[in-house]
Design a protein around this motif. Structure first.
Motif, short mmCIF file in Angstrom:
data_model
loop_
_atom_site.label_atom_id
_atom_site.label_comp_id
_atom_site.label_asym_id
_atom_site.label_seq_id
_atom_site.Cartn_x
_atom_site.Cartn_y
_atom_site.Cartn_z
N GLY A 150 97.57 -3.90 123.26
CA GLY A 150 98.99 -3.63 123.51
C GLY A 150 99.22 -2.16 123.81
O GLY A 150 98.35 -1.32 123.54
N PRO A 151 100.40 -1.82 124.36
CA PRO A 151 100.68 -0.44 124.77
C PRO A 151 100.57 0.57 123.62
O PRO A 151 99.99 1.64 123.79
CB PRO A 151 102.11 -0.48 125.31
CG PRO A 151 102.54 -1.89 125.28
CD PRO A 151 101.51 -2.73 124.64
N ALA A 152 101.11 0.23 122.45
CA ALA A 152 101.06 1.17 121.32
C ALA A 152 99.61 1.42 120.91
O ALA A 152 99.21 2.56 120.65
CB ALA A 152 101.86 0.64 120.14
N GLY A 153 98.83 0.35 120.89
CA GLY A 153 97.42 0.47 120.53
C GLY A 153 96.67 1.33 121.53
O GLY A 153 95.84 2.16 121.16
N LEU A 154 96.96 1.11 122.84
CA LEU A 154 96.29 1.90 123.87
C LEU A 154 96.61 3.38 123.73
O LEU A 154 95.75 4.24 123.85
CB LEU A 154 96.71 1.43 125.27
CG LEU A 154 96.05 0.14 125.76
CD1 LEU A 154 96.57 -0.22 127.15
CD2 LEU A 154 94.53 0.28 125.80
N LEU A 155 97.90 3.65 123.44
CA LEU A 155 98.34 5.03 123.30
C LEU A 155 97.64 5.70 122.11
O LEU A 155 97.12 6.81 122.21
CB LEU A 155 99.86 5.06 123.10
CG LEU A 155 100.58 6.29 123.61
CD1 LEU A 155 100.40 6.44 125.11
CD2 LEU A 155 102.07 6.21 123.26
#
Lengths: 265, 250
Positions: A130-135
């Motif tokens: 997910g985006p938060a994890g990628l960030l």
């Protein structure tokens, strides 16, 4: 800060010229994924909870950052042997600027490799954090790169020649890798080894990557094992302390500079 | 602008118990072509490194281009060029990349560095080789590039530490011609160390250094007249009591 840019650009140019280094740095994690992944999977007790290859992903990325940043910073030893370090020391820049430039160059190399490998690895393993994890993953990679790059520079500033390189691999790189939680959870290690884990910057980097990529498995004991804030704080502290020590060592007349300047004649 | 390029007062350096340089008093005028002559181990390189802020003096003081080498080390470094005894080029990078790297370290903006690099490549006969990696250059060309890089930021004082050491006679001669041409450059002070008498001969003034102290100082003609001899080699023998061991074959 043109001088810092100059040092970083030179690191990139050197890296791109060394094709072997480029290929091996990109291939290494996949070799580990295939061979270590297959071997350790047979003894991995978390098999019911998580596929071992997925469990291995954060550790492999940590490994890419370590080889990328730490070894790039260690190239300062070859700079000294080739004389390039002397030329940098006679430039009108502070030792701290020199240390920062070398560390940033090493970080850029390590993080770029980790992002490329990370993209391939995640799609291969169909792991979508997910985006938060990628960030968070990107932040973990950059922070680890800084901490390991600064550590590599400290090692390089204390080493006399590249012949010590094998020693660094055996006594720094491999212990750091095995005591990082990259290959297995560290919570079941004995107290002595666990103490070593806590002074290992890579352990915090890998842990942060587990928080980022294995959030789905947080409840099973195979996600991150330490608080995110602790990981971030320790990595930042390692980077800052490493930079300060490296700058002091590079400016030390009787140490590095003396061997750099006094010819045997 | 000061008329004194280098002003050393009682400058000395010990390495542990070893006295590398006693107490050197030396004044070098602006635009002078100055030679420091002495055998290996006389303290020539130590002197250069002290003046270039790379070593801290054990005693004495020195000002270079008007700046104190200890208290104003960055200001000093900004105004000097230093060519080390051994090459300090990045062998993996091209001729041009080495110069651009130095331009950034010396904080030259691109619009200044570009034309300056072109000019130096022509001056030092390296224009055809600008895209070649340094490892493909001959020893003489590498030294020429080292010197070109030392001049990149238009220093007021250029230190050349044994610039022709280790070169074959032909490369030595052509490099020496390049170095001689630096004299006409406007206002540049050249401080050259050498153990070859024929390189000291054309200098405006020569300091003879032996075992860490100054044995003689003056124009080559003055030195020879004062010692009543006809060569600098004989001056060295007369002043120190032993011969300048290095051969002068070239």
């Amino acid at each position: 800060m043109r001088a810092i840019a100059g040092i970083v650009v030179r690191e990139l140019l050197r890296f791109l010229r060394q094709r072997g280094r480029l290929v091996s740095s990109l291939a290494r994690p996949f070799v580990w994924l295939v061979f270590a992944g297959a071997g350790f999977a047979t003894v991995f007790s978390g098999a019911g909870a998580i596929d071992y290859r997925r469990y291995l992903a954060p550790g492999l990325l940590g490994m890419v950052v370590m080889f990328g940043s730490l070894l790039a910073a260690l190239s300062t030893v070859t700079d000294r042997e080739a004389g390039v370090l002397r030329m940098m020391l006679v430039a009108p820049i502070r030792r701290s600027t020199l240390a920062l430039g070398k560390t940033l160059g090493a970080t850029l190399l390590g993080t770029t490799q980790a992002v490329v490998v990370g993209a391939l690895l995640l799609s291969l393993l169909r792991l979508w954090p997910g985006p938060a994890g990628l960030l968070l993953g990107c932040a973990a990679i950059v922070l680890s790169g800084l901490a390991l790059g600064a550590l590599g520079l400290v090692l390089a500033a204390t080493m006399r020649s590249i012949e010590n390189f094998a020693g660094v691999m055996n006594f720094v790189v491999f212990p750091m890798l095995f005591l990082s939680g990259a290959l297995y959870p560290v919570r079941r290690l004995g107290p002595w080894l666990r103490a070593l884990v806590h002074v290992n910057p890579l352990a915090y980097g890998v842990d942060l990557l587990k928080h980022a990529l294995l959030g789905e498995w947080a409840g099973t004991g195979y996600g991150g094992e330490m608080p995110v804030a602790l990981d971030v704080a320790v990595l930042a502290a390692f980077a800052a302390a490493g930079l300060a020590i490296a700058a002091a060592l590079l400016g030390r007349e009787g140490g590095v500079t003396r061997t750099a300047f006094r010819s045997p004649a | 602008m000061t008329a004194t390029a280098i002003d050393a007062r009682g400058l000395g350096k010990d390495f542990g118990a070893i006295r590398a340089l006693g107490g050197l008093d030396l004044e070098v005028r602006q635009a002078e072509f100055f030679g420091l002559l002495g055998p290996n181990g006389a303290g020539k390189t130590t002197t250069v490194h002290l003046l270039a802020t790379l070593l801290r003096p054990t005693r004495g003081t020195a000002r270079v281009a008007g700046y104190d080498v200890v208290r104003e080390d960055l200001e000093t470094r900004r105004r000097i060029g230093l060519v080390f005894q051994e090459t300090t080029l990045d062998r993996d990078l091209t001729v041009e990349q080495n110069l651009s790297f130095a331009a950034r370290l010396w904080n030259l903006p691109g619009r200044v560095a570009g034309p300056r690099i072109d000019e130096l490549l022509v001056q030092f006969g390296l224009r055809e080789r600008r895209r070649d990696p340094v490892r493909a250059l001959s020893g003489g060309m590498r030294r020429a590039l080292d010197i070109a890089r030392g001049l990149l930021h238009e220093p007021r004082v250029l230190f050349l530490d044994e610039p022709t050491a280790g070169l074959d006679p032909r490369s030595r001669r052509s490099l020496w011609e390049l170095i001689q041409r630096l004299r006409s450059a406007s206002g540049l002070t050249v401080f050259l160390t050498t153990h070859y008498v024929e390189e000291a001969e054309p200098c405006d003034r020569v300091a003879v250094l032996d075992r860490g102290s100054l044995a003689a100082l003056g124009t080559p003609a003055e030195l020879k007249r004062a010692a009543g001899v006809s060569s600098l080699e004989a001056v060295f023998l007369a002043r120190t009591g032993h011969p300048l061991a290095a051969s002068s074959a070239a």
